[in-house]
Design a protein around this motif. Structure first.
Motif, PDB file in Angstrom:
ATOM      1  N   ALA A  56       0.901  -1.160   0.089  1.00  0.00           N
ATOM      2  CA  ALA A  56      -0.200  -0.053  -0.055  1.00  0.00           C
ATOM      3  C   ALA A  56       0.752   1.232   0.146  1.00  0.00           C
ATOM      4  O   ALA A  56       1.845   1.178   0.753  1.00  0.00           O
ATOM      5  N   THR A  57       0.617   2.254  -0.742  1.00  0.00           N
ATOM      6  CA  THR A  57       1.348   3.334  -0.833  1.00  0.00           C
ATOM      7  C   THR A  57       0.716   4.545  -1.495  1.00  0.00           C
ATOM      8  O   THR A  57      -0.400   4.564  -2.127  1.00  0.00           O
ATOM      9  N   HIS A  58       1.353   5.831  -1.142  1.00  0.00           N
ATOM     10  CA  HIS A  58       0.947   7.094  -1.576  1.00  0.00           C
ATOM     11  C   HIS A  58       1.777   7.624  -2.496  1.00  0.00           C
ATOM     12  O   HIS A  58       1.652   8.688  -3.049  1.00  0.00           O
ATOM     13  N   ASP A  59       3.055   6.875  -2.476  1.00  0.00           N
ATOM     14  CA  ASP A  59       4.173   7.399  -3.452  1.00  0.00           C
ATOM     15  C   ASP A  59       3.999   7.153  -4.899  1.00  0.00           C
ATOM     16  O   ASP A  59       4.166   6.254  -5.564  1.00  0.00           O
ATOM     17  N   ALA A  60       3.622   8.256  -5.544  1.00  0.00           N
ATOM     18  CA  ALA A  60       3.189   8.153  -7.134  1.00  0.00           C
ATOM     19  C   ALA A  60       4.580   7.674  -7.929  1.00  0.00           C
ATOM     20  O   ALA A  60       4.580   7.110  -8.754  1.00  0.00           O
ATOM     21  N   GLY A  61       5.828   8.597  -7.522  1.00  0.00           N
ATOM     22  CA  GLY A  61       6.864   8.202  -8.157  1.00  0.00           C
ATOM     23  C   GLY A  61       7.291   6.863  -8.347  1.00  0.00           C
ATOM     24  O   GLY A  61       7.935   6.181  -9.223  1.00  0.00           O
ATOM     25  N   ILE A  62       7.212   6.093  -7.053  1.00  0.00           N
ATOM     26  CA  ILE A  62       7.345   4.667  -6.966  1.00  0.00           C
ATOM     27  C   ILE A  62       6.735   3.940  -7.871  1.00  0.00           C
ATOM     28  O   ILE A  62       7.356   3.070  -8.819  1.00  0.00           O
ATOM     29  N   VAL A  63       5.102   4.096  -7.745  1.00  0.00           N
ATOM     30  CA  VAL A  63       4.433   3.217  -8.661  1.00  0.00           C
ATOM     31  C   VAL A  63       4.693   3.523 -10.091  1.00  0.00           C
ATOM     32  O   VAL A  63       4.459   2.407 -10.784  1.00  0.00           O
ATOM     33  N   ASP A  64       4.787   4.797 -10.471  1.00  0.00           N
ATOM     34  CA  ASP A  64       4.892   5.217 -11.756  1.00  0.00           C
ATOM     35  C   ASP A  64       6.199   4.379 -12.386  1.00  0.00           C
ATOM     36  O   ASP A  64       6.477   3.860 -13.606  1.00  0.00           O
ATOM     37  N   GLN A  65       7.520   4.327 -11.408  1.00  0.00           N
ATOM     38  CA  GLN A  65       8.647   3.646 -12.010  1.00  0.00           C
ATOM     39  C   GLN A  65       8.548   2.131 -11.990  1.00  0.00           C
ATOM     40  O   GLN A  65       9.078   1.806 -12.933  1.00  0.00           O
ATOM     41  N   MET A  66       7.694   1.541 -10.920  1.00  0.00           N
ATOM     42  CA  MET A  66       7.935   0.058 -11.025  1.00  0.00           C
ATOM     43  C   MET A  66       6.942  -0.466 -12.123  1.00  0.00           C
ATOM     44  O   MET A  66       7.247  -1.703 -12.520  1.00  0.00           O
ATOM     45  N   ARG A  67       5.964  -0.009 -12.675  1.00  0.00           N
ATOM     46  CA  ARG A  67       5.323  -0.532 -13.517  1.00  0.00           C
ATOM     47  C   ARG A  67       4.792  -1.907 -13.115  1.00  0.00           C
ATOM     48  O   ARG A  67       5.009  -3.026 -13.835  1.00  0.00           O
ATOM     49  N   LYS A  68       4.069  -1.969 -12.207  1.00  0.00           N
ATOM     50  CA  LYS A  68       3.531  -3.222 -11.475  1.00  0.00           C
ATOM     51  C   LYS A  68       2.055  -3.139 -11.541  1.00  0.00           C
ATOM     52  O   LYS A  68       1.647  -1.937 -11.905  1.00  0.00           O
ATOM     53  N   ARG A  69       1.299  -4.256 -11.082  1.00  0.00           N
ATOM     54  CA  ARG A  69      -0.239  -4.229 -10.995  1.00  0.00           C
ATOM     55  C   ARG A  69      -0.421  -3.230 -10.147  1.00  0.00           C
ATOM     56  O   ARG A  69       0.127  -3.028  -8.979  1.00  0.00           O
ATOM     57  N   VAL A  70      -1.320  -2.559 -10.380  1.00  0.00           N
ATOM     58  CA  VAL A  70      -2.272  -1.643  -9.661  1.00  0.00           C
ATOM     59  C   VAL A  70      -3.429  -1.518  -9.284  1.00  0.00           C
ATOM     60  O   VAL A  70      -4.419  -1.571 -10.143  1.00  0.00           O
ATOM     61  N   ILE A  71      -3.802  -1.568  -7.835  1.00  0.00           N
ATOM     62  CA  ILE A  71      -5.325  -1.806  -7.682  1.00  0.00           C
ATOM     63  C   ILE A  71      -5.566  -0.550  -6.893  1.00  0.00           C
ATOM     64  O   ILE A  71      -4.818   0.004  -5.877  1.00  0.00           O
ATOM     65  N   GLU A  72      -6.617   0.338  -7.544  1.00  0.00           N
ATOM     66  CA  GLU A  72      -6.874   1.643  -6.727  1.00  0.00           C
ATOM     67  C   GLU A  72      -8.099   1.471  -6.231  1.00  0.00           C
ATOM     68  O   GLU A  72      -9.110   1.012  -6.620  1.00  0.00           O
ATOM     69  N   LEU A  73      -8.053   1.812  -4.835  1.00  0.00           N
ATOM     70  CA  LEU A  73      -9.516   1.765  -3.917  1.00  0.00           C
ATOM     71  C   LEU A  73      -9.931   3.487  -3.793  1.00  0.00           C
ATOM     72  O   LEU A  73      -9.099   4.313  -3.802  1.00  0.00           O
ATOM     73  N   SER A  74     -11.227   3.430  -3.834  1.00  0.00           N
ATOM     74  CA  SER A  74     -11.824   4.905  -3.560  1.00  0.00           C
ATOM     75  C   SER A  74     -13.302   4.584  -2.769  1.00  0.00           C
ATOM     76  O   SER A  74     -13.902   3.968  -3.659  1.00  0.00           O
ATOM     77  N   SER A  75     -13.301   4.934  -1.649  1.00  0.00           N
ATOM     78  CA  SER A  75     -14.417   4.834  -0.842  1.00  0.00           C
ATOM     79  C   SER A  75     -14.983   3.309  -0.692  1.00  0.00           C
ATOM     80  O   SER A  75     -16.096   3.195  -0.707  1.00  0.00           O
ATOM     81  N   GLY A  76     -14.014   2.615  -0.737  1.00  0.00           N
ATOM     82  CA  GLY A  76     -14.213   1.234  -0.596  1.00  0.00           C
ATOM     83  C   GLY A  76     -14.438   0.291  -1.701  1.00  0.00           C
ATOM     84  O   GLY A  76     -14.873  -0.812  -1.569  1.00  0.00           O
ATOM     85  N   HIS A  77     -14.537   1.177  -2.947  1.00  0.00           N
ATOM     86  CA  HIS A  77     -14.601   0.451  -3.941  1.00  0.00           C
ATOM     87  C   HIS A  77     -13.354   0.179  -4.885  1.00  0.00           C
ATOM     88  O   HIS A  77     -12.415   1.044  -4.900  1.00  0.00           O
ATOM     89  N   ILE A  78     -13.434  -0.607  -5.770  1.00  0.00           N
ATOM     90  CA  ILE A  78     -12.116  -0.973  -6.765  1.00  0.00           C
ATOM     91  C   ILE A  78     -12.399   0.077  -8.015  1.00  0.00           C
ATOM     92  O   ILE A  78     -13.328  -0.590  -8.460  1.00  0.00           O
ATOM     93  N   VAL A  79     -11.540   0.792  -7.948  1.00  0.00           N
ATOM     94  CA  VAL A  79     -12.052   1.921  -9.076  1.00  0.00           C
ATOM     95  C   VAL A  79     -11.062   1.591 -10.288  1.00  0.00           C
ATOM     96  O   VAL A  79     -11.113   2.046 -11.299  1.00  0.00           O
ATOM     97  N   ARG A  80     -10.022   0.993 -10.101  1.00  0.00           N
ATOM     98  CA  ARG A  80      -8.973   0.657 -11.059  1.00  0.00           C
ATOM     99  C   ARG A  80      -8.202  -0.833 -10.708  1.00  0.00           C
ATOM    100  O   ARG A  80      -7.859  -0.908  -9.628  1.00  0.00           O
ATOM    101  N   ASP A  81      -8.137  -1.615 -11.878  1.00  0.00           N
ATOM    102  CA  ASP A  81      -6.958  -2.781 -11.535  1.00  0.00           C
ATOM    103  C   ASP A  81      -6.409  -3.074 -12.543  1.00  0.00           C
ATOM    104  O   ASP A  81      -6.821  -3.363 -13.697  1.00  0.00           O
TER     105      ASP A  81
END
Lengths: 260, 306
Positions: free
Chosen positions: A225-250
């Motif tokens: 779990a992270t807030h670090d955008a730079g790391i996520v953008d660099q790693m290019r791994k699978r991203v699951i995004e949650l918003s208000s308890g829903h998965i809005v992106r996988d």
């Protein structure tokens, strides 16, 4: 999960995988974490922390869990660790349905999961080696085993020669390496990292991410779990995004702010 | 299971909480000693009941020349009056058996029991004749508890001076024994509550002091027992010391007071023996373990939930 599907960078990862019910290699696609219509609400709160979440994470995957504070990331991780139980739906971890798992079997489940936190949570009165060895002592591993694997793990995380130091003699990055060593020393199936770089500067964070990547390559599923955008953008791994308890992106090979 | 951690934690915990541990030990010691005393008093009461109960009988004293009670206005009890009394005794179903004690018998018994200490006393005693004694019926009861029926039946008959019941004599002794027993048990009950709360507080402090370790142990999958073990061991040490002190106090009491003083000097009653003492020690040992281990298990469950 076949690699072909993952490369497609498609929206709705779950749905695509759902369209492939027959897998050519069942062993490779056994999910280590599976949420089936999971809802979790806390007493006294009207809005559910997680609302009808369905998702699978397969063995050996590296998954980022992103989302604003209060989006449900922590609840998601707590459910995997069985610190909380779902209100509705089923959570499977390492093949076991956690809400039907007897209390006395919970420690057995947690031995297959390593956990790392933002605040390291090292024991200040123990040396680096003792901190890592503690995780094995308290689950009853024999001393000979401990004496063998602790130095190996310290070497893996890049702390060779520092086993005799106390935590307060180490930098933040080194302390997090100790925490990772402690989480990984029992060779867990899953490594959960809750904002592991939250207290670290960007350069140090890169080192920690390299280490997590190395651990992932040994076959351990990593969920971070992270807030670090730079790391996520660099790693290019699978991203699951949650918003208000829903998965809005996988999304496989996602970036942090794809949607926004 | 590797217990190095458990024992090092036990040592650390006892050192860290030494004042709390001492408080727990003292409370357990005092409350268990009181419970033990209560148990011994209870055993003593039962022993006394058995001892006196077998001897309990009612004595019906008949009128003689000197009697002054209302039933005795005609002086010496007549044969007719005696026959009525005997009929009443025969027909009452509380009575097991009875016998008549003559004046001479009463006189002999009295001579035996009362020995003159000096000249004045012996001169007074010399003046007493068998004819001054009262005839009496010694009534053996079927059940020593049931004597009121026969007592009231005989009491009003002509020729009966008084009806004596040994129980009346013993009543105050029983009463004070009961007061002491329940007093000890009551104070012990308060102390037991204090002991339970103290154990609970100790666990809470110890759990707080160890919260980092506990958090990590839960995270890496240590079993609940392993997490609870240092707490249980700490309580067990406190319990064993408390029980040891209380047992010692009881056994010293048995040795010094019962065997050293009461048994050699007084045989009005059968005194408690070592068997009763050991039984009380066994019970307080069980109670002491329950008092500390149960709250520990409950509190560790509450504070260390997996």
């Amino acid at each position: 999960m076949s690699v072909g599907c993952r490369c497609a960078r498609t929206w709705g990862y779950v749905h695509v995988s759902g369209m492939l019910p027959v897998s050519p290699n069942p062993a490779a696609t056994t999910p280590v974490i599976r949420f089936e219509n999971v809802t979790k609400s806390y007493a006294g709160q009207s809005r559910a922390a997680l609302d009808d979440v369905t998702v699978e994470v397969e063995k050996g995957e590296f998954v980022f869990l992103v989302g604003a504070s209060g989006s449900g990331k922590s609840t998601f991780l707590r459910l995997v660790l069985r610190e909380a139980r779902p209100t509705h739906g089923k959570v499977y971890v390492a093949g076991k349905e956690i809400n039907r798992l007897a209390t006395w079997k919970v420690p057995g489940l947690r031995r297959q999961i390593g956990t790392v936190f933002q605040d390291f949570r090292l024991l200040p009165n123990k040396t680096v080696t003792e901190n890592v060895a503690f995780a094995l002592q308290v689950i009853g591993k024999p001393r000979s085993h401990i004496n063998k694997v602790v130095p190996e793990t310290l070497e893996l995380v890049g702390l060779e020669g520092k086993g005799g130091r106390m935590p307060d003699e180490l930098s933040g990055g080194e302390q997090q390496r100790v925490a990772i060593a402690r989480a990984f020393v029992n060779r867990p199936m899953i490594l959960i990292a809750d904002e592991p770089t939250g207290n670290l500067d960007p350069n140090t964070s890169v080192g920690i991410m390299k280490l997590l990547d190395r651990i992932n390559r040994t076959g351990t599923t990593v969920m971070m779990a992270t807030h670090d955008a730079g790391i996520v953008d660099q790693m290019r791994k699978r991203v699951i995004e949650l918003s208000s308890g829903h998965i809005v992106r996988d999304q496989s090979r996602g970036v942090y702010g794809y949607q926004h | 299971m590797q217990l190095t951690y458990v024992f090092s934690e036990l040592g650390n915990g006892l050192r860290r909480n030494v004042s709390m541990t001492i408080a727990v030990i003292v409370t357990i010691f005092v409350s268990l000693t009181l419970v033990g005393m209560g148990l011994l008093l209870n055993a003593q009461a039962t022993k006394a009941e058995q001892y006196w109960g077998s001897k309990l009988q009612i004595t019906v004293f008949l009128c003689n020349e000197n009697s002054t009670t209302a039933n005795c206005v005609n002086g010496e009890a007549t044969d007719d009056q005696k026959a009525t009394i005997e009929k009443t005794l025969d027909s009452n179903n509380e009575v097991a058996s009875w016998r008549l004690q003559s004046k001479q018998e009463a006189y002999d018994k009295w001579r035996e029991a009362y020995v003159a200490d000096d000249d004045t006393e012996s001169r007074v005693y010399e003046s007493i004749r068998p004819s001054d004694m009262q005839e009496s019926y010694w009534v053996q009861l079927k059940d020593p508890e049931k004597f009121l029926g026969i007592k009231s039946a005989v009491q009003g008959l002509p020729g009966v001076n008084t009806v004596r019941d040994l129980r009346e004599v013993l009543k105050p002794i029983y009463f004070w024994m009961n007061v002491m027993k329940w007093g000890a048990i009551g104070i012990a009950a308060f102390l037991v509550v204090a002991a339970i709360l103290q154990v609970g507080n100790t666990i809470r402090l110890a759990a707080f002091a160890r919260r980092r370790e506990i958090g990590i142990m839960r995270l890496v999958g240590a079993s609940s027992l392993y997490i609870q073990l240092p707490f249980l061991m700490e309580s067990l040490v406190a319990a064993l010391i408390g029980v040891g002190l209380a047992s010692g106090a009881l056994l010293v009491f048995m040795g010094v007071v019962i065997y050293g003083t009461l048994r050699p000097t007084s045989n009005i009653v059968a005194w408690v023996d070592w068997g009763d003492g050991l039984w009380a020690v066994g019970l307080i040992a069980l109670l002491g373990l329950a008092l500390t281990l149960i709250p520990t298990l409950v509190m560790t469950r509450k504070y260390l939930k997996v």
